[in-house]
Design an enzyme around this catalytic site. Structure first.
Site, mmCIF file in Angstrom:
data_model
loop_
_atom_site.group_PDB
_atom_site.id
_atom_site.type_symbol
_atom_site.label_atom_id
_atom_site.label_comp_id
_atom_site.label_asym_id
_atom_site.label_seq_id
_atom_site.Cartn_x
_atom_site.Cartn_y
_atom_site.Cartn_z
ATOM 1 N N SER A 290 0.815 -1.050 0.103
ATOM 2 C CA SER A 290 -0.187 0.159 -0.040
ATOM 3 C C SER A 290 0.706 1.213 0.039
ATOM 4 O O SER A 290 0.515 1.887 -0.943
ATOM 5 C CB SER A 290 -0.572 0.249 1.500
ATOM 6 N N CYS B 4 -1.910 -5.542 2.139
ATOM 7 C CA CYS B 4 -3.123 -5.624 2.254
ATOM 8 C C CYS B 4 -4.504 -6.205 1.379
ATOM 9 O O CYS B 4 -5.434 -7.038 1.191
ATOM 10 C CB CYS B 4 -3.715 -4.177 2.049
ATOM 11 N N CYS C 209 -6.057 -6.649 4.193
ATOM 12 C CA CYS C 209 -7.698 -6.082 4.742
ATOM 13 C C CYS C 209 -9.489 -6.983 3.739
ATOM 14 O O CYS C 209 -9.735 -6.801 4.252
ATOM 15 C CB CYS C 209 -7.803 -4.486 4.179
ATOM 16 N N LYS D 221 -10.111 -10.470 3.963
ATOM 17 C CA LYS D 221 -10.212 -10.235 5.364
ATOM 18 C C LYS D 221 -11.634 -10.083 5.357
ATOM 19 O O LYS D 221 -12.391 -10.457 5.731
ATOM 20 C CB LYS D 221 -9.386 -9.657 6.853
ATOM 21 N N TYR E 17 -5.896 -8.283 16.897
ATOM 22 C CA TYR E 17 -7.212 -8.083 16.328
ATOM 23 C C TYR E 17 -7.296 -9.288 15.027
ATOM 24 O O TYR E 17 -8.133 -9.559 14.732
ATOM 25 C CB TYR E 17 -7.041 -6.822 15.289
ATOM 26 N N GLU F 266 -10.739 -11.928 14.279
ATOM 27 C CA GLU F 266 -11.469 -11.168 13.086
ATOM 28 C C GLU F 266 -11.539 -12.241 12.741
ATOM 29 O O GLU F 266 -12.488 -13.665 11.962
ATOM 30 C CB GLU F 266 -10.291 -10.115 12.673
ATOM 31 N N HIS G 182 -33.580 8.381 11.343
ATOM 32 C CA HIS G 182 -34.207 7.640 11.707
ATOM 33 C C HIS G 182 -34.663 6.780 11.025
ATOM 34 O O HIS G 182 -35.196 7.494 9.629
ATOM 35 C CB HIS G 182 -35.144 7.849 12.671
ATOM 36 N N GLU H 71 -27.648 7.068 15.397
ATOM 37 C CA GLU H 71 -28.500 8.614 15.688
ATOM 38 C C GLU H 71 -28.070 7.918 17.065
ATOM 39 O O GLU H 71 -28.437 9.770 17.843
ATOM 40 C CB GLU H 71 -29.615 8.104 15.300
#
Lengths: 124, 653
Positions: free
Chosen positions: B177, B214, B219, B222, B355, B359, B628, B633
Site C-alpha cells: 500500500s 492488504c 484487509c 479478510k 485483532y 477477526e 432515523h 443516531e
C-alpha cells in the site's frame, strides 16, 4: 523462426467456446475484435488501431500458449447488451485482450499500450 | 580559486582544501568540462571537484560516493605513501587520467577512511576505484593490470559521470500500500522510479504477487470472508422476515476461496497496469542495500541485479510472527496462508488475541466451524479494554471457545493432542489440556507481526532500527537517520499499522520530495475498525489513554447500548451494541474519543472521524439531528454518563 504459440482464428461465440474447450489446460489468450468486412476492415475503429500493436507483441507469448483471434460479429449484434460475449464472458467492449480463466484483461484503449500487452503476455 | 559553475551547479572549494592543494603535487581543478588552466602537464591529473550543494556535507559516505560518481579512475591516497606513488605512476604509464584525493591533507580524513572501510572492507591506502568498482590496494591493482582486467574496466562505457549520478531518482523497496502510493505519486512529477517487491514464501509454501499485505493476505480477503460470515447470519435472520428456505443451507469453503482469490487477482492486475501506466519500473526481486546508494536485487531464480538511486523508501511491511516452539513452522498456519487455503480449515485453534486473531476466529466461527481461541493474557492489547472485553463476550456467546491464560509450548502433527502451558508464572508445568480424543485440524498463529527489516542490508548503510522490534524510527518527515533513506507503512515505530496511513504517508512524502510541498502526515485521530463479528469502530483516544492524558476528573464519558432495528425481528443480541464518546471537559467537551460496537461500524465511524478533525464538541453532536431509524443516531442523543452509573439498557425503538 518457429512460433512458440498456436494461433487460432474463430468467428462468433460458439466457435470461440469450442476452440477453448478443445485446449483445456493450456494458457489461452484471446483477442476479441469487431468483425471485418470483405475488404478486411473492422467496423470498430479501436480494433483496427489495436490489432497491429497486439500482433507486434505476440512474440512475447509464453511457449505452448494459445492465441485466439475472435471476430465477435456485426456492429448491431455487438450493440445488443444481451449478446453472449457480454452476458457470459462479461466483455464490456471491443477490442478486449484477455487471458482466459484469469482476471487479466485489457479493454479498449488499454490495448493501444504495447507495454501493457507485453506485460500480460510475460507476467506470471 | 573560488566558485566555478559546472553544468548548472555551483562548485565550492573551501579555503582549507585549497591550501592543501597547494601543498600537494596537484594543482588543476577540473570542474566537469571546464578546465581551469594551470601550470601542470596535459595529463590532466588532479583534484577533481565534485558538485557539492550548499549544505556542506560532512558525511564520509556522501563524499566518497560523490568522488566515485564523478571520476572514472579514483584513487584515495596518502602523499607520503610509496605505494600510492606507484599506483599513480601505473596510471600515468597507461596514459589514463585519474583523480587523487590525498587524505593526509584532509580534515575529514577519518570520516572518509571509515566510509571506505564500510564500502570495501579495506583499510589500507591507496584504495583504487575504476568506474565506481573497487579494485583494491596497490597489490590488487597491479595484479589486475597484469591480468588485463584493469584495461578491460577502463575500456568499459562511461557510467554515470553526469550530474545524474544514479540509475533512478527513487527506489522503493516494497510494493504494498505505502510503496506503490509513493512510487506512483513520484512518477507523476516526472521522476524515474523503480519498485522492488518480493514475497518470501511462508513455511507452508504460500506466496503471492504485487500489492502487499492488504490486497493479498490482509484487509481485502479478510473483509470478504467477514462478509461471507455475515451473510450466513443474514440467511438465518431471513426466515423471521418471511423467507422460506427449501434446502439445507451450508457453506462451501472452496467456492468462497475461489471468489476471493479471483477478486484479489483482478486487484493485483489492476496494480500492475497502474504501475506500468505511470512509467514506474517494477521488479519482482528481493532488495538489499549493498552501498549507500546501491541495492542488490535478487529474483526468484537467484539472478542478481544492481540498482543505484538518489533516494530510497523502505516500505517492506511485516510478516506474521511464529512462536519459536517445536512444530510451529511445520504444523501451524498464519493469516498469510489462511485466505488461500485450498480446503476448509475445519476445527481450528487460533492462538493470539490481536485483532487478526479475533477477526479470523470470528469469521471462521461465522462460517460454521468449531473455533477455539487461546489467549495468553488480555484481548486486543492497545485498544480500549472495555470495548475489547465486550467483543470477546459477544464471540463467546456465539460459540467461540476461549482458552484463557494459556500458551502453546509444543505442536505435534494432527493425530496427537497439542500441549499447552499456563501463562501464569506460578505454574511451570506442561499440562495436557485436552484428552487425546479431542484435537484440532488446524492451528492458526496470530501472535503478532514482525517488521521485515533484518535482512535488507540496513546495517550496511547505517539505518538505525529498534533492535528488539525491528521497527524503524523516523522523524516527522518519515526520514530515517540516513538523510536520503525514508521509511513508510507498517515498518515505522510508533505509528498505526493501517493501509490508508501508509498510502497517505507515501503520497505526502513523494510530494515533499519532488513537488515542493511541505504537508506532513497527520498521525492523530486516525479512525480504525476491527471486523470481529461484532464490529468495533474507533477514532481518537481509548478510555485508558484519555484518563492518562487528561486525568479522570477532566473527561466525561457518555455511553449507551443500542439495538439495531434489523435485529429486533430476529430477536437477537439486544443490549449488545454499544456507543461511547469521551469528552474533554476543559475544552467545551470536545470529543477526544469515539467508540462504537455494532454492525457497519466502519461506515458509522468514518463520518465522525471527519467531525473530530474539525474539533466536534458534545454540544455540536447534540445539536445534530439524528437519522432515523439507523444505529448511528444514538450518538446524537447520548445523555447518560459513565460517572453517574445510570442504566443504559435499551429496548429498541
Amino acid at each position: 523462426m518457429a512460433r512458440q504459440y498456436e494461433e487460432v482464428t474463430v468467428r462468433g461465440y460458439d466457435e470461440f467456446m469450442k476452440a477453448v474447450s478443445q485446449r483445456k489446460g493450456k494458457d489461452v489468450f484471446a483477442y476479441f475484435s469487431g468483425s471485418k468486412n470483405e475488404q478486411g476492415i473492422s467496423w470498430c475503429p479501436d480494433c483496427v488501431k489495436a490489432e497491429p500493436i497486439v500482433r507486434g507483441e505476440l512474440g512475447y507469448l509464453p511457449p505452448g500458449s494459445v492465441f485466439i483471434y475472435c471476430q465477435v460479429g456485426e456492429r448491431s449484434y455487438w450493440k445488443d447488451p444481451n449478446n453472449e460475449f457480454k452476458k457470459t464472458l462479461k466483455l464490456s467492449g471491443v477490442p478486449t485482450l484477455l487471458r482466459y480463466g484469469t482476471p487479466q484483461k485489457l479493454v479498449e484503449e488499454e490495448c493501444f499500450k504495447k507495454d501493457l500487452v507485453r506485460m500480460m503476455f510475460t507476467e506470471d | 580559486m573560488g566558485n566555478s559553475v559546472c553544468k548548472g551547479k555551483t562548485v565550492f572549494m573551501d579555503t582549507t582544501r585549497i591550501k592543501s592543494l597547494q601543498n600537494s603535487s596537484t594543482g588543476v581543478i577540473k570542474a566537469g568540462e571546464h578546465k581551469i588552466k594551470s601550470h601542470l602537464s596535459t595529463e590532466s591529473q588532479g583534484l577533481s571537484c565534485f558538485t557539492q550543494d550548499h549544505s556542506d556535507q560532512r558525511d564520509g559516505r556522501e563524499i566518497v560516493q560523490g568522488f566515485l560518481g564523478q571520476n572514472k579512475v579514483m584513487i584515495f591516497s596518502v602523499t607520503s605513501c610509496q605505494l600510492s606513488a606507484q599506483v599513480k605512476e601505473l596510471f600515468r604509464s597507461m596514459k589514463v587520467s585519474f583523480c587523487v584525493l590525498e587524505l593526509d591533507q584532509r580534515e575529514d580524513r577519518q570520516e572518509i577512511q571509515q566510509a571506505l572501510w564500510e564500502l570495501t572492507e579495506q583499510r589500507e591506502l591507496p584504495s583504487v576505484f575504476v568506474n565506481r568498482q573497487h579494485i583494491g590496494d596497490w597489490e590488487k591493482t597491479s595484479q589486475a593490470h597484469r591480468e588485463g582486467r584493469l584495461q578491460a574496466l577502463l575500456d568499459m562505457q562511461e557510467v554515470n559521470l553526469s550530474p545524474d549520478l544514479y540509475d533512478y531518482d527513487l527506489l522503493v523497496i516494497g510494493g504494498g500500500s505505502g510503496g506503490l502510493a509513493a512510487a506512483k505519486e513520484a512518477a507523476t512529477y516526472g521522476k524515474k522510479v523503480v519498485v522492488l517487491d518480493y514475497v518470501t514464501p511462508t513455511p507452508k509454501g504460500t506466496t503471492w504477487g504485487l500489492g502487499g499485505t492488504c490486497v493479498n493476505v490482509g484487509c481485502i480477503p479478510k473483509k470478504l470472508m467477514h462478509q461471507a460470515a455475515i451473510l450466513g447470519q443474514a440467511i438465518r435472520d431471513s426466515q423471521r422476515y418471511g423467507w422460506e428456505l427449501q434446502e439445507k443451507v451450508s457453506h462451501n469453503w472452496r467456492n468462497m476461496r475461489q471468489a476471493v482469490q479471483d477478486h484479489i487477482g483482478s486487484l493485483r492486475f489492476g496494480y500492475s497496469k497502474a504501475l506500468r501506466d505511470s512509467k514506474v519500473t517494477y521488479m519482482n526481486a528481493y532488495g538489499e542495500f549493498v552501498g549507500p546508494h546501491q541495492i542488490k536485487a535478487t529474483n526468484s531464480k537467484g539472478k542478481e541485479t544492481f540498482y543505484t538511486a538518489a533516494t530510497f523508501i523502505i516500505a517492506t511491511g511485516e510478516r506474521p510472527r511464529y512462536l519459536g516452539i517445536p512444530g510451529d513452522k511445520e504444523y501451524c498456519i498464519t493469516s498469510d496462508d489462511l485466505f488461500s487455503l485450498p480446503q476448509s480449515p475445519g476445527r481450528t485453534l487460533v492462538v493470539g488475541a490481536s485483532y487478526v486473531a479475533l477477526e479470523c476466529a470470528g469469521f471462521l466461527a461465522g462460517l460454521g466451524l468449531d473455533i477455539s481461541v487461546m489467549v495468553r493474557s488480555i484481548l486486543l492489547r492497545g485498544f480500549d479494554q472495555h470495548m475489547a472485553n465486550k467483543i470477546g463476550e459477544h464471540m463467546e456467546q456465539h460459540g467461540v471457545t476461549f482458552i484463557r491464560q494459556f500458551v502453546p509450548t509444543k505442536v505435534r502433527d494432527e493425530y496427537h493432542p497439542y500441549i499447552f502451558r499456563s501463562s501464569e508464572e506460578t505454574v511451570g508445568v506442561e499440562l495436557l489440556v485436552y484428552s487425546s480424543f479431542v484435537w484440532f485440524l488446524q492451528v492458526l498463529l496470530a501472535v503478532g507481526r514482525d517488521a521485515c527489516t533484518r535482512t535488507i542490508g540496513l546495517d550496511t548503510v547505517g539505518v538505525k532500527i529498534n533492535v528488539k522490534t525491528g521497527k524503524i524510527p523516523v522523524n516527522e518527515e518519515e526520514q530515517t537517520n540516513v538523510p536520503h533513506i525514508y521509511a513508510i507503512g507498517d515498518v515505522l515505530e510508533g505509528k498505526l499499522e493501517l493501509t490508508p496511513v501508509a498510502i497517505q504517508a507515501g503520497r505526502l512524502l513523494a510530494r515533499r520530495l519532488y513537488a515542493e510541498h511541505s504537508t506532513k502526515c497527520d498521525y492523530t485521530n486516525i479512525p480504525t475498525t476491527v471486523f470481529t463479528p461484532l464490529e468495533y469502530g474507533a477514532c481518537g483516544l481509548s478510555e485508558e489513554d484519555s484518563i492518562q492524558k487528561y486525568g479522570e476528573d477532566n473527561i466525561e464519558v457518555y455511553h449507551s447500548n443500542f439495538w439495531p432495528l434489523e435485529w429486533t425481528v430476529p430477536a437477537r443480541d439486544n443490549n449488545t451494541c454499544y456507543a461511547k464518546i469521551i469528552c474533554y471537559k476543559q475544552d467545551s467537551e470536545r470529543v477526544v474519543g469515539f467508540h462504537v460496537l455494532g454492525p457497519n461500524a466502519g461506515e458509522m465511524t468514518q463520518g465522525f472521524a471527519a467531525a473530530m478533525k474539525c474539533g466536534m464538541t458534545k454540544e455540536q453532536l447534540d445539536n445534530t439531528i439524528g437519522i432515523h431509524p439507523v444505529c448511528a443516531e444514538v450518538f446524537t442523543t447520548l445523555s447518560v454518563t459513565k460517572r453517574s452509573g445510570g442504566d443504559i439498557a435499551k429496548g429498541g425503538c
